[in-house]
Design a protein around this motif. Structure first.
Motif, PDB file in Angstrom:
ATOM      1  N   ASN A 250      -9.114  -2.837 -23.035  1.00  0.00           N
ATOM      2  CA  ASN A 250      -9.978  -3.644 -22.333  1.00  0.00           C
ATOM      3  C   ASN A 250      -9.293  -4.832 -21.382  1.00  0.00           C
ATOM      4  OD1 ASN A 250     -12.383  -2.166 -22.589  1.00  0.00           O
ATOM      5  ND2 ASN A 250     -12.758  -3.303 -24.622  1.00  0.00           N
ATOM      6  N   ARG A 251      -8.278  -5.327 -21.820  1.00  0.00           N
ATOM      7  CA  ARG A 251      -7.528  -6.273 -21.141  1.00  0.00           C
ATOM      8  C   ARG A 251      -6.715  -5.563 -19.969  1.00  0.00           C
ATOM      9  NH1 ARG A 251      -6.241  -8.459 -26.177  1.00  0.00           N
ATOM     10  NH2 ARG A 251      -4.297  -7.724 -26.386  1.00  0.00           N
ATOM     11  N   TYR A 252      -6.596  -4.415 -19.725  1.00  0.00           N
ATOM     12  CA  TYR A 252      -6.219  -3.683 -18.604  1.00  0.00           C
ATOM     13  C   TYR A 252      -6.838  -2.662 -17.827  1.00  0.00           C
ATOM     14  CZ  TYR A 252      -2.370  -6.749 -20.563  1.00  0.00           C
ATOM     15  OH  TYR A 252      -1.783  -7.423 -21.023  1.00  0.00           O
ATOM     16  N   PRO A 253      -8.025  -3.257 -17.207  1.00  0.00           N
ATOM     17  CA  PRO A 253      -8.776  -2.253 -16.508  1.00  0.00           C
ATOM     18  C   PRO A 253      -8.231  -1.915 -15.110  1.00  0.00           C
ATOM     19  CG  PRO A 253      -9.732  -4.615 -16.525  1.00  0.00           C
ATOM     20  CD  PRO A 253      -8.726  -4.665 -17.216  1.00  0.00           C
ATOM     21  N   PRO A 254      -8.875  -1.070 -14.467  1.00  0.00           N
ATOM     22  CA  PRO A 254      -9.631  -0.021 -14.769  1.00  0.00           C
ATOM     23  C   PRO A 254      -9.086   1.275 -15.544  1.00  0.00           C
ATOM     24  CG  PRO A 254      -9.099   0.492 -12.690  1.00  0.00           C
ATOM     25  CD  PRO A 254      -8.424  -0.825 -12.916  1.00  0.00           C
ATOM     26  N   TYR A 255      -7.744   1.287 -15.767  1.00  0.00           N
ATOM     27  CA  TYR A 255      -7.233   2.469 -16.353  1.00  0.00           C
ATOM     28  C   TYR A 255      -6.746   2.324 -17.634  1.00  0.00           C
ATOM     29  CZ  TYR A 255      -7.900   4.530 -11.839  1.00  0.00           C
ATOM     30  OH  TYR A 255      -8.623   4.964 -10.694  1.00  0.00           O
ATOM     31  N   GLY A 256      -6.971   1.293 -18.295  1.00  0.00           N
ATOM     32  CA  GLY A 256      -6.469   0.951 -19.707  1.00  0.00           C
ATOM     33  C   GLY A 256      -7.392   1.810 -20.748  1.00  0.00           C
TER      34      GLY A 256
ATOM     35  N   PRO B 225      -9.891  10.440 -20.313  1.00  0.00           N
ATOM     36  CA  PRO B 225     -10.727  10.207 -18.981  1.00  0.00           C
ATOM     37  C   PRO B 225     -12.007   9.294 -19.157  1.00  0.00           C
ATOM     38  CG  PRO B 225     -10.256  12.580 -19.218  1.00  0.00           C
ATOM     39  CD  PRO B 225      -9.877  11.634 -20.783  1.00  0.00           C
ATOM     40  N   THR B 226     -12.303   9.084 -20.310  1.00  0.00           N
ATOM     41  CA  THR B 226     -13.639   8.280 -20.716  1.00  0.00           C
ATOM     42  C   THR B 226     -13.457   6.960 -20.658  1.00  0.00           C
ATOM     43  OG1 THR B 226     -14.072  10.273 -22.379  1.00  0.00           O
ATOM     44  CG2 THR B 226     -15.475   8.171 -22.270  1.00  0.00           C
ATOM     45  N   PRO B 227     -14.000   6.269 -19.407  1.00  0.00           N
ATOM     46  CA  PRO B 227     -13.891   4.782 -19.231  1.00  0.00           C
ATOM     47  C   PRO B 227     -14.267   3.932 -20.585  1.00  0.00           C
ATOM     48  CG  PRO B 227     -14.784   5.740 -17.489  1.00  0.00           C
ATOM     49  CD  PRO B 227     -14.630   6.768 -18.417  1.00  0.00           C
ATOM     50  N   MET B 228     -13.691   2.953 -20.827  1.00  0.00           N
ATOM     51  CA  MET B 228     -13.948   2.204 -21.930  1.00  0.00           C
ATOM     52  C   MET B 228     -15.364   1.858 -22.155  1.00  0.00           C
ATOM     53  SD  MET B 228     -10.848   2.227 -23.511  1.00  0.00           S
ATOM     54  CE  MET B 228     -11.156   1.328 -24.897  1.00  0.00           C
ATOM     55  N   HIS B 229     -15.839   1.434 -20.969  1.00  0.00           N
ATOM     56  CA  HIS B 229     -17.271   0.707 -21.108  1.00  0.00           C
ATOM     57  C   HIS B 229     -18.629   1.749 -21.054  1.00  0.00           C
ATOM     58  CE1 HIS B 229     -16.944   1.828 -16.741  1.00  0.00           C
ATOM     59  NE2 HIS B 229     -18.177   1.973 -16.853  1.00  0.00           N
ATOM     60  N   LEU B 230     -18.199   3.059 -21.040  1.00  0.00           N
ATOM     61  CA  LEU B 230     -19.060   4.358 -21.322  1.00  0.00           C
ATOM     62  C   LEU B 230     -18.967   4.794 -22.464  1.00  0.00           C
ATOM     63  CD1 LEU B 230     -18.906   6.027 -17.759  1.00  0.00           C
ATOM     64  CD2 LEU B 230     -20.622   4.403 -18.496  1.00  0.00           C
ATOM     65  N   ARG B 231     -18.302   4.484 -23.421  1.00  0.00           N
ATOM     66  CA  ARG B 231     -17.977   5.022 -24.633  1.00  0.00           C
ATOM     67  C   ARG B 231     -18.757   4.993 -26.006  1.00  0.00           C
ATOM     68  NH1 ARG B 231     -11.446   5.213 -25.981  1.00  0.00           N
ATOM     69  NH2 ARG B 231     -10.905   6.011 -23.740  1.00  0.00           N
ATOM     70  N   LYS B 232     -19.229   5.770 -26.556  1.00  0.00           N
ATOM     71  CA  LYS B 232     -19.998   5.477 -27.820  1.00  0.00           C
ATOM     72  C   LYS B 232     -19.205   5.834 -28.809  1.00  0.00           C
ATOM     73  CE  LYS B 232     -24.498   6.586 -25.819  1.00  0.00           C
ATOM     74  NZ  LYS B 232     -25.656   7.399 -25.747  1.00  0.00           N
ATOM     75  N   ASP B 233     -18.283   4.755 -29.371  1.00  0.00           N
ATOM     76  CA  ASP B 233     -17.313   5.134 -30.266  1.00  0.00           C
ATOM     77  C   ASP B 233     -17.753   4.923 -31.732  1.00  0.00           C
ATOM     78  OD1 ASP B 233     -14.879   4.935 -31.988  1.00  0.00           O
ATOM     79  OD2 ASP B 233     -13.633   4.280 -29.946  1.00  0.00           O
ATOM     80  N   ALA B 234     -17.853   5.868 -32.507  1.00  0.00           N
ATOM     81  CA  ALA B 234     -18.395   5.559 -33.754  1.00  0.00           C
ATOM     82  C   ALA B 234     -17.414   5.041 -34.757  1.00  0.00           C
ATOM     83  CB  ALA B 234     -18.877   6.769 -34.488  1.00  0.00           C
ATOM     84  N   MET B 235     -16.072   5.120 -34.482  1.00  0.00           N
ATOM     85  CA  MET B 235     -15.152   4.295 -35.330  1.00  0.00           C
ATOM     86  C   MET B 235     -15.156   2.767 -35.056  1.00  0.00           C
ATOM     87  SD  MET B 235     -12.591   4.367 -37.223  1.00  0.00           S
ATOM     88  CE  MET B 235     -11.373   5.985 -37.118  1.00  0.00           C
ATOM     89  N   GLN B 236     -15.055   2.517 -33.610  1.00  0.00           N
ATOM     90  CA  GLN B 236     -15.241   0.985 -33.613  1.00  0.00           C
ATOM     91  C   GLN B 236     -16.399   0.340 -34.093  1.00  0.00           C
ATOM     92  OE1 GLN B 236     -12.704  -0.781 -32.071  1.00  0.00           O
ATOM     93  NE2 GLN B 236     -11.485   1.152 -31.722  1.00  0.00           N
ATOM     94  N   VAL B 237     -17.720   0.960 -33.951  1.00  0.00           N
ATOM     95  CA  VAL B 237     -18.830   0.259 -34.458  1.00  0.00           C
ATOM     96  C   VAL B 237     -18.732   0.331 -36.001  1.00  0.00           C
ATOM     97  CG1 VAL B 237     -21.176   0.693 -34.574  1.00  0.00           C
ATOM     98  CG2 VAL B 237     -20.281   0.929 -32.354  1.00  0.00           C
TER      99      VAL B 237
END
Ligand SMILES: NC(=O)NCCC(=O)O
Ligand SMILES: NC(=O)NCCC(=O)O
Lengths: 406, 406
Positions: A250-256, B225-237
């Motif tokens: 998240n610190r290196y958007p948009p391609y992190g 390819p899945t951007p960070m803000h569009l994820r539903k990451d069960a591990m992180q939660v």
């Protein structure tokens, strides 16, 4: 113009091998099912009059002669192995789109100047054996054949033994197969094209990737009598690192990108404080400097966590490739074909690795993306529209013809 | 005075069944190895002249007649099943200490007024089948026989089938076996006695326990390819909840405990964002009100996380027993025996559940703790000193004699 119905029918036929209840495909590399898939595709290729070569890492090249067979072939390809919860299109589309290009040329009786080849590469997915994109990686010299042969799955089976077992350890030395230009058609595996309502993605580059295995070693002890402050809880310490993986991305958007997809807990008993936890880390970026910064921050955080907690933490990089910009000639050929055919289009950076990035080390290369439903892949519900797949295949045909000459 | 050498020899003999490379024991309940262990112990009991009853949940009672056999027996016991990474002493010590008491009475030709019984209870550990402390739980009516029979291991095998398979599904209806008083000798499984340099722990109470299964459901998707803000990451939660388990425990010292010991990730592939993560939660406290507060805070945190993240989170309580204070008469008998024998002693609250807490629901009960090395148990390196085990067994002998009468 290719035959979209025939392309779709072939995709559905291949997807029967390893079909899952939820409509996906589980056909892990070098399993019996993979062998069945390989046999089906090479059978189709023979029917289309192609000659077949297999190299020592199991890459398969299916060739249609050109007018001048001293010219290096214009190649297209991808992979037919899948994730444990894979879909029908990831990889398979690229291979069968190549086959459809050949079938179309046969139908129209078109002879190209340079030969045309359709390839499928061994173990692109990397879920059974690491490194990922193994076949194309060995082909381009990213790592050695011996390194790939020695890779083991969780049961301890090696790539070499499994290749022999399914009868796809060929004779050709990997890399001793000329390539004039390489194209790969693929579903996007992300949501960008769908969101923008475009049909063809021109791929300027692929993100670089760093994979790690991380092991946290504490002390297993009884969950009841062991006071909180005396614990060495490998699970708790792991959660800090797992959260940091996402924080770094998240610190290196948009391609992190940062993902922990795999975990094993030892001894995995509900009343035992975990003594050991192993997990994978996947970091990506399209900028190699940023990817390297992410790598450094990851190592620094692990070191800090080791010092703060006193637990043993081992982190090992198990795969790495830098970001890969594609060749202007091939990207240009894709653009030209898309414009000629009048499809809506945009540039899409690939977050997923593809065999094309290794092919790009030995030949000019480019990629064509088509949308997939909700951007979902590596999931049994992965889906794509027949008309988009047909459009991508048409672009592939014309881009290949531009490079091969008629 | 008991024979400490004989006790040690029996422990070492039993520990051979399921012995692991690291010096521990893996003898999960109702496996072939458990059957071998049961056969060995009942064989020893027959050699010592004891008569044997098995009830429908596989609890085994080994009886030495008293002068007045209309009196309910003074019983001691524990379990012989182990954790996947278990030690030689957890449970096994209590059973073999009971056997050593009998052997000593035989040697000295002592006839007690009330009969003496040594029991071992089925599936105390709970690592293969939930609920934990299953045999004693059914015996005291904490849950039904049918509930226990239906429990399944990860392979889907049931308790009922496995009991039948190993030949330990007896005839006696659980609970229809009178108990005059119950004692259980056990290693402490915590660091308190060793730290304080004491030999005998008198156990005033056992902590209550709440176990949960938690499932977080997101959406599996490609890690690239899945951007960070569009994820539903069960591990992180999941990591948020896992950290909260410890935070809750730390808010209720000194007896708050919180552990996540078990986790399964789906699909568990390094380049797939986890779509589902299941894990266990273990909460404990010696105060039932505080345990309940911990329970409420856990549920509230899960609810908050569900709302904040939008992911599906299911939490289900799979085991619960309240804190268990022991009977003053039995605690007194342990104190008296310890004083008479002159061992150093202190009170130790048990963090681990024991069959004694269920026995305590149908008879006066008490426990005797001895130190174990570094407080470590549920670990293959679990260890204890022969002299401490002998001391605990002497205390057991005298406490039982006080209650049985000579
Ligand atoms: N396209 C694809 O799924 N490649 C696998 C390697 C990766 O994780 O990017
Ligand atoms: N003593 C023991 O290990 N009991 C198992 C149940 C628990 O986790 O406390």
């Amino acid at each position: 113009q290719v035959n979209g119905v025939r392309l779709w029918a072939s995709l559905m036929e291949l997807a029967k091998i390893g079909a899952t209840e939820k409509g996906g495909v589980k056909r892990l590399t070098l399993t019996d099912l993979d062998k069945q898939g390989r046999d089906l595709v090479t059978g189709w290729a023979r029917d289309a009059g192609l000659s077949i070569t297999v190299d020592q890492i199991g890459n398969v090249f299916m060739r249609r002669d050109g007018e001048d067979n001293t010219l290096p072939p214009v190649m297209t390809g991808s992979h037919i192995d899948t994730q444990p919860t894979g879909g029908k299109f990831d990889g398979n589309y690229g291979v069968l789109a190549g086959l459809e290009v050949v079938r179309t040329l046969n139908d129209k009786g078109i002879k190209t100047k340079a030969p045309i080849e359709v390839a499928f590469w061994t173990n692109e997915e990397g879920s059974r054996f690491v490194p990922v994109m193994m076949g194309s990686g060995v082909f381009c010299g990213a790592f050695t054949l011996e390194h790939a042969y020695a890779a083991k799955d969780i049961e301890g089976k090696t790539v070499k033994d499994e290749l022999e077992r399914i009868g796809y350890k060929g004779d050709q030395v990997p890399g001793q197969h000329p390539i004039g230009a390489y194209f790969e058609a693929h579903i996007e595996q992300g949501p960008v094209l769908e969101d923008a309502n475009k049909v063809i993605g021109v791929v300027p580059a692929v993100m670089g990737l760093s994979w790690y295995d991380c092991t946290v070693t504490g002390m297993e002890a009884h969950a009841g009598p062991t006071p909180m402050h005396l614990r060495k809880d490998a699970m708790q310490v792991s959660t800090r690192i797992i959260q940091e993986v996402v924080a770094i991305a998240n610190r290196y958007p948009p391609y992190g990108r940062g993902t922990v997809g795999m975990m094993q807990v030892f001894p995995n008993s509900r009343n035992v404080i975990p003594g050991e936890v192993k997990f994978s880390i996947d970091l990506r970026n399209v900028n190699d400097e940023l990817l390297n910064t992410m790598h450094e921050e990851m190592l620094a955080f692990v070191e800090k966590t080791r010092q703060e907690t006193g637990l043993g933490i081992k982190i090992e990089r198990v795969s790495y490739y830098p970001p890969c910009p594609f060749h202007p000639d091939c990207v240009g050929a894709v653009r030209n074909a898309t414009a000629k055919l009048g499809y809506s289009t945009m540039d899409v950076v690939s977050g997923a690795g593809h065999d094309a990035i290794y092919a790009a080390r030995v030949a000019p290369a480019g990629m064509i993306f088509v949308p997939c439903k909700d951007g979902i892949s590596h999931n049994e519900i992965e889906d794509a529209k027949a008309e988009h797949l047909e459009a991508g295949c048409n672009v592939l045909l014309h881009a290949m013809l531009e490079r091969a000459g008629v």
